[in-house]
Design an enzyme around this catalytic site. Structure first.
Site, short mmCIF file in Angstrom:
data_model
loop_
_atom_site.label_atom_id
_atom_site.label_comp_id
_atom_site.label_asym_id
_atom_site.label_seq_id
_atom_site.Cartn_x
_atom_site.Cartn_y
_atom_site.Cartn_z
CB VAL A 1 48.40 39.07 40.10
CG1 VAL A 1 47.73 39.51 41.07
CG2 VAL A 1 49.40 39.73 39.58
CB ALA B 1 45.06 33.56 39.71
CE LYS B 2 43.56 36.90 32.60
NZ LYS B 2 42.42 36.63 32.22
N GLY B 3 47.82 35.33 34.76
CA GLY B 3 49.18 35.35 34.62
C GLY B 3 49.56 36.07 33.23
#
Ligand code: GLU
Length: 421
Positions: A65, A110-112
Site C-alpha cells: 500500500v 508505504a507498507k507491505g
C-alpha cells in the site's frame, strides 16, 4: 469520545483514522485535503504461487500500500505474519507518511505485508516467496518510486533477495531499491541498531524534560526483536536500568537491572531469552503494568488498550512499535499524565537511517558509523523538539501534536504542488 467496540478499537485502520480525524479537525484542514490524505493513493494485492519444499504449490496473498508520494518516493517496511490484513497494511502505510514528515525526510509512506507463517517456512521457501512478491511488484517499486525495508519477521537477508530480484529485472544492480540491506551490498552502517538508537535518543530528551538522569531511570521493554533488543542494549550501555523484558513466550524481571550484555550473549547462544538466570521469570502481561519510569512497547500493535491503560505505572511511554496504543487508550493515558513519545516520532530512527542508506547508495559513497549516528541524533532531537514545542503552543498531547505537525507538512506540499488533472 465516541464509544467503540473492542474489535473496532483494535483495528489499526480505525486507530489511525481516529487520530487523523482529530488532528485534521484541530488543524482546520480543508475538507478536500482531508479526503486526499485520509486514504492511500494506491493499494496492490498480489496472490503469489510458491513451490514448497514438499513439492506442493501454495499461494500466498501479499499487499503493498502506497499511502502518499507527495513529499518523495513512498517508503516503508515489509512484514511477514499470519495476521497481516489489508487494513493493517493501510494503517501502517499512512503511519509511514506521517513518520517521514515528523522527522522531515523527503519520503512519502508505504507498507507491505504477506500473509504467511515465516516460522513454519524454510529459508528456500521464504526466498522463493520474497522473490516472486518482488517480481509481481517490479513496476511499482524502485529507488524513485517506493523503497521497501525490513519490518516484523523480515531482515537483511530478505532485503538482499529483493534487491537481487529487482536488479535481475532491471539488468543492472540497483542497491537503492530497498534499505536495511547487509552492509557489503549497499547497506548503511548503523541501520540495524537505528530504531533502537532513535528510541534511546527520544528517551534521553524525555527524561531531561522530567528532570531524571539515565541511572535513576527504570525501563521495561516489551519485545526483544531488532527494535526492543537494540533499544535495551544501547540504553543499558548508556546507564539506564533495564528492569524488565517481556516476550510473547515469557518475561524477565530484575529490580536491580538486568545485565544486558549477558542476556544478549545468552540469546545468541540459545536463540531465546527464556531460561536466563540473571533475572526472575515474569508474566509478560504483568510487566506492562509493573512500576517503572519508561515503558517501551516494541512488539506489535494494540498492546495498550482501554483494558489495561488505566493500570500502567510508567511516567514515559516510548512507542518502539507501530500502533502499540489504541485511540481509546490515548485518553486514559492523557488523564494519567503519562508522557507519551508517539510511535511516529519514537521509532522514526529506523526510517531516518534508511534515508541515509538510500542517499549513500545513490551517492555510491558510504559514511562512517559515527557520521550516521551523529546525523540520526541531530534529526531525532530536532523532531522531538518540534513535536514538544507544537504540543505546548497548541495545547494538545504529544501524539496529536505529532500528527498535526506531519499532516500540516504533507498538506503544505500538496497545496504547493497542486492537484494534477
Ligand atoms: N519498518 C520500519 C518502520 O516501521 C522501517 C521502515 C523503513 O526503514 O523504511 O519504520
Amino acid at each position: 469520545m465516541k464509544t467503540v467496540s473492542l474489535e473496532q478499537e483494535i483495528n489499526p485502520w480505525e486507530a489511525q483514522a481516529a487520530r487523523f480525524d482529530l488532528a485534521a479537525q484541530k488543524l482546520n484542514l480543508d475538507e478536500g485535503l482531508q479526503k486526499v490524505l485520509r486514504y492511500p493513493t494506491r493499494e496492490i494485492i498480489v496472490h503469489i504461487p510458491v513451490a514448497l519444499d514438499n513439492g506442493k504449490l501454495e499461494v500466498f496473498t501479499g499487499f503493498r500500500v502506497q499511502h502518499s508520494i507527495a513529499r518523495g518516493p513512498a517508503k516503508g517496511g515489509l512484514r511477514y505474519s499470519p495476521d497481516v490484513t489489508l487494513d493493517e497494511v493501510r494503517a501502517l502505510a499512512s503511519w509511514m507518511t506521517w513518520k517521514c514528515a515528523v522527522v522531515n525526510i523527503p519520503f512519502g509512506g508505504a507498507k507491505g505485508g504477506i500473509i504467511c507463517d515465516p516460522h513454519k517456512m524454510s529459508q528456500g521457501e521464504l526466498e522463493r516467496m520474497t522473490r516472486r512478491y518482488t517480481a509481481e511488484l517490479v513496476e511499482f517499486i524502485g529507488p524513485e518510486k517506493d523503497v521497501p525495508a525490513p519490518d516484523i519477521n523480515t531482515n537483511e537477508q530478505t532485503m538482499a533477495w529483493i534487491m537481487d530480484t529487482y536488479s535481475m529485472h532491471m539488468r543492472q544492480t540497483v542497491t537503492a531499491v530497498v534499505t536495511g540491506k547487509p552492509i557489503n551490498i549497499g547497506g548503511s552502517r548503523g541501520r540495524r541498531e537505528a530504531t533502537g538508537r532513535g528510541i534511546m535518543i527520544s528517551c534521553d530528551m524525555a527524561i531531561q524534560k522530567l528532570g531524571l538522569t539515565p541511572d535513576q531511570t527504570r525501563v521495561i521493554v516489551q519485545g526483544f526483536g531488532n527494535v526492543g533488543s537494540n533499544a535495551a542494549h544501547l540504553m543499558a550501555e548508556a546507564g539506564y536500568k533495564i528492569i524488565g523484558i517481556a516476550e510473547v513466550d515469557g518475561g524477565l524481571y530484575n529490580a536491580n537491572g538486568i545485565d544486558l550484555r549477558a542476556l544478549w550473549e545468552y540469546r545468541q547462544r540459545n536463540g531465546t531469552i527464556q531460561g536466563f538466570t540473571g533475572a526472575d521469570k515474569a508474566d509478560p502481561a504483568e510487566l506492562l503494568i509493573t512500576e517503572c519510569d519508561i515503558l517501551i512497547p516494541a512488539a506489535t500493535e494494540n498492546q495498550i488498550t482501554s483494558q489495561n491503560a488505566a493500570q500502567l505505572k510508567c511516567k514515559i511511554l516510548a512507542e518502539g512499535a507501530n500502533g502499540p496504543t489504541t485511540a481509546a487508550a490515548d485518553d486514559i493515558l492523557a488523564d494519567k499524565k503519562v508522557f507519551v513519545i508517539p510511535d511516529i516520532l519514537c521509532n522514526a530512527g529506523g526510517v531516518t537511517t534508511s534515508y541515509f542508506e538510500w542517499v549513500q547508495d545513490r551517492q555510491g559513497y558510504f559514511w562512517k558509523e559515527s557520521v550516521v549516528n551523529d546525523q540520526l541524533e541531530h534529526i531525532m532531537k530536532a523532531a522531538f523538539e518540534d513535536v514538544v514545542r507544537y504540543s505546548e503552543t497548541h495545547n494538545v498531547n504529544n501524539r496529536v501534536a505529532a500528527y498535526m505537525l506531519a499532516i500540516d507538512r504533507v498538506a503544505y506540499t500538496i497545496r504547493q504542488r497542486g492537484i494534477y488533472a
